[in-house]
Design a protein around this motif. Sequence first.
Motif, PDB file in Angstrom:
ATOM      1  N   PRO A 194      61.495  56.860  39.691  1.00 30.76           N
ATOM      2  CA  PRO A 194      60.178  56.456  39.188  1.00 30.76           C
ATOM      3  C   PRO A 194      59.126  56.380  40.296  1.00 30.76           C
ATOM      4  N   ILE A 195      59.583  56.245  41.534  1.00 32.10           N
ATOM      5  CA  ILE A 195      58.671  56.225  42.687  1.00 32.10           C
ATOM      6  C   ILE A 195      59.514  56.668  43.881  1.00 32.10           C
TER       7      ILE A 195
ATOM      8  N   TRP B 186      64.956  44.310  41.075  1.00 34.26           N
ATOM      9  CA  TRP B 186      64.387  45.147  40.017  1.00 34.26           C
ATOM     10  C   TRP B 186      64.662  44.575  38.632  1.00 34.26           C
TER      11      TRP B 186
ATOM     12  N   TYR C 192      54.555  42.345  37.516  1.00 29.78           N
ATOM     13  CA  TYR C 192      55.353  41.251  38.083  1.00 29.78           C
ATOM     14  C   TYR C 192      54.676  40.707  39.349  1.00 29.78           C
TER      15      TYR C 192
ATOM     16  N   SER D  61      58.740  46.925  29.689  1.00 24.81           N
ATOM     17  CA  SER D  61      59.865  46.869  30.633  1.00 24.81           C
ATOM     18  C   SER D  61      60.857  45.788  30.213  1.00 24.81           C
TER      19      SER D  61
ATOM     20  N   ARG E  81      56.721  51.493  37.338  1.00 23.90           N
ATOM     21  CA  ARG E  81      55.660  51.127  38.294  1.00 23.90           C
ATOM     22  C   ARG E  81      54.725  50.077  37.677  1.00 23.90           C
TER      23      ARG E  81
ATOM     24  N   VAL F 247      64.722  41.484  37.841  1.00 23.42           N
ATOM     25  CA  VAL F 247      63.718  40.434  37.627  1.00 23.42           C
ATOM     26  C   VAL F 247      62.342  41.053  37.391  1.00 23.42           C
ATOM     27  N   ARG F 248      62.003  42.043  38.201  1.00 25.38           N
ATOM     28  CA  ARG F 248      60.699  42.706  38.027  1.00 25.38           C
ATOM     29  C   ARG F 248      60.557  43.310  36.634  1.00 25.38           C
ATOM     30  N   LEU F 249      61.612  43.988  36.198  1.00 23.54           N
ATOM     31  CA  LEU F 249      61.537  44.655  34.891  1.00 23.54           C
ATOM     32  C   LEU F 249      61.554  43.626  33.760  1.00 23.54           C
TER      33      LEU F 249
ATOM     34  N   ASP G  89      60.596  40.449  33.855  1.00 25.28           N
ATOM     35  CA  ASP G  89      59.386  39.623  33.867  1.00 25.28           C
ATOM     36  C   ASP G  89      58.155  40.473  34.190  1.00 25.28           C
ATOM     37  N   GLY G  90      58.200  41.738  33.834  1.00 28.10           N
ATOM     38  CA  GLY G  90      57.092  42.652  34.123  1.00 28.10           C
ATOM     39  C   GLY G  90      56.168  42.806  32.933  1.00 28.10           C
ATOM     40  N   THR G  91      56.264  43.936  32.254  1.00 24.51           N
ATOM     41  CA  THR G  91      55.437  44.172  31.057  1.00 24.51           C
ATOM     42  C   THR G  91      56.301  43.980  29.805  1.00 24.51           C
TER      43      THR G  91
ATOM     44  N   ALA H 140      55.561  47.852  35.514  1.00 26.03           N
ATOM     45  CA  ALA H 140      56.297  46.580  35.503  1.00 26.03           C
ATOM     46  C   ALA H 140      56.237  45.921  36.879  1.00 26.03           C
ATOM     47  N   ALA H 141      56.420  46.739  37.922  1.00 25.30           N
ATOM     48  CA  ALA H 141      56.394  46.184  39.281  1.00 25.30           C
ATOM     49  C   ALA H 141      55.020  45.578  39.578  1.00 25.30           C
TER      50      ALA H 141
END
Lengths: 335, 260
Positions: free
Chosen positions: B30-31, B152, A322, B163, A316, B154-156, B158-160, A318-319
């Motif tokens: 996770p959600i 996902w 992003y 991730s 979450r 890409v999100r993961l 380019d996230g934190t 990370a989402a």
Amino acid sequence: MYTQAMDIPDESGKKLAVVPGTASELEAAFEARIAADGRIEPQDWMPDAYRRTLVRQISQHAHSEIVGMLPEGNWISRAPSLKRKAILIAKVQDEGGHGLYLYSAAETLGTGRDEMLAGLHSGKAKYSSIFNYPTLTWADVGVIGWLVDGAAIMNQIPLCRCSYGPYARAMIRVCKEESFHQRQGYEALLVMMKGTDEQRAMVQDAVNRYWWKCLAMFGPPDADSPHSAQGMRWGIKRISNDELRQKFIDATVPQAKVLGVTLPDPALKWNEERQHYDYGQIDWTEFWNTVEGNGPCNKERLATRVKAHNDGQWVRDAALAYARKQKERAIKEAA
Amino acid sequence: MSTPIDYLLHLADNAVVLGQRNAEWCGHGPILEEDLALANVSLDLIGQARLLYQRAAEMMGGDATEDKLAYFRDAHQFRNYTLLELPHHGPLVGYAAADRDYATTIVRNFLYSALMVLVWDKLQQSKDAGLAAIAAKSLKEASYHLHHSRDWLVRLGDGTEESHARVQAAVNHLMPYTEEFWTTSPAEGSAVAAGVGIDVWALRPDWDAMVNEALEEATLTRPNFHGYVTEGKIGLHSEHLSYLLGEMQTLARAHPNATW
């Protein structure tokens, strides 16, 4: 699936900001609409206690849906045929969907999903206690569909006429899907009862374990139900616990006969005078003990939800990170 | 034109094994939205497996059924890619316990669905009309699975920082298993010869382009390949498949004469 939970007090309500207008005028308008059997919508003024009751009830209902994914999810990996596996995945996924739109309905009252989940995870908010019992065999999946979802439907159909609009509308869809689940559960049991001796024994055993728990799902007897009277007055609750329980028993006895199972209550018999089935004593001590956290699976169920939430934190995060980056990039590009 | 049974089983086993794996997230995502998404992916894959097993059973005749094929074959008879049977975590032996890692799940779904959109697209032209129809249905589903997993990835990536590290580790772990896509098994060879299957090797440039583009957008690096090429599709599996099947088949095998 659902729940006796509307009657279980917890601490998950929330106060709303004060809306302009004289309290008495607003209250009078609210009362008039309730009296006329009209719908209250999110933008309408409503008494704090009405809002709190709804947040408690809808969030408990949503929590029940997502905790309820666990006992049935327990059999997805071992479903005995691909058809039954697909049916079960679809069913459990429906329950998750119910959770999602119930959380959304509760959010219209000003309480966020994170806050509601925090209530569940800390143990403050309750969920339907039926999910604190284990699913020991494949027959439990069918019996949950037939009896647990059957009891849920009895509870939920009156909620389609609930005075709070978003909840009532969510319940229309939930009820349609639950009826489907109930028929699927019953059909799975019919096939098993036509099968081998072991399969029949499995079904009877599951009925024995779930029957009394399902009767308790309707909540305490009317005389001991603390929230019922106000709920009835507000048009949130329409039919009393005992009436719904009786309705469920009357509908289920003939279904059990067709199926060929015995309902485990020696006192269960038709009362000509009442035109209803009489039934034995529900063990309320056991019920309250389980509601209070001491049932066979309470700790596992809750710890599993908490673990899934905590383990998913990095996803979450990370989402969100992003999404923030994308927003900043869009702003930079526009500049 | 009929398709070699082993080729249908390869496609079916891929679907059932990954369907089984994705369903393991049900109730643990996770959600909540991802619980629903992965249950849907699983449902699509189980649906594909059913159609393919039914087709295979029809061709085999006798007492073959979809469930006999899914529940009463042993690990060495399964023809799925090894990639699909791996648990949702990094490289550990079969009986090691570890938490599910969402990055592993997403990367695997991405690598496989990127292949399958190409495979199903071509199989729509299979001379086996039954398989072509299954391909047309499955293509729509695989496109959605690709969309979901790529988003996902890409999100993961380019996230934190966390991730990024997790998803890069998953890419490093899983990418070598994709080498198995590009070898030709006897079943694939005979399906191509009969005009009902496709030459997967020919799909490689498109797959590479799709994967490289997504990894770049996700700020991830593609590891160089060196080492062992897995052979699940000819029945030589990892240690993990027999655990997966042991669980999946236990009830059906305990009651071999039962109907459910």
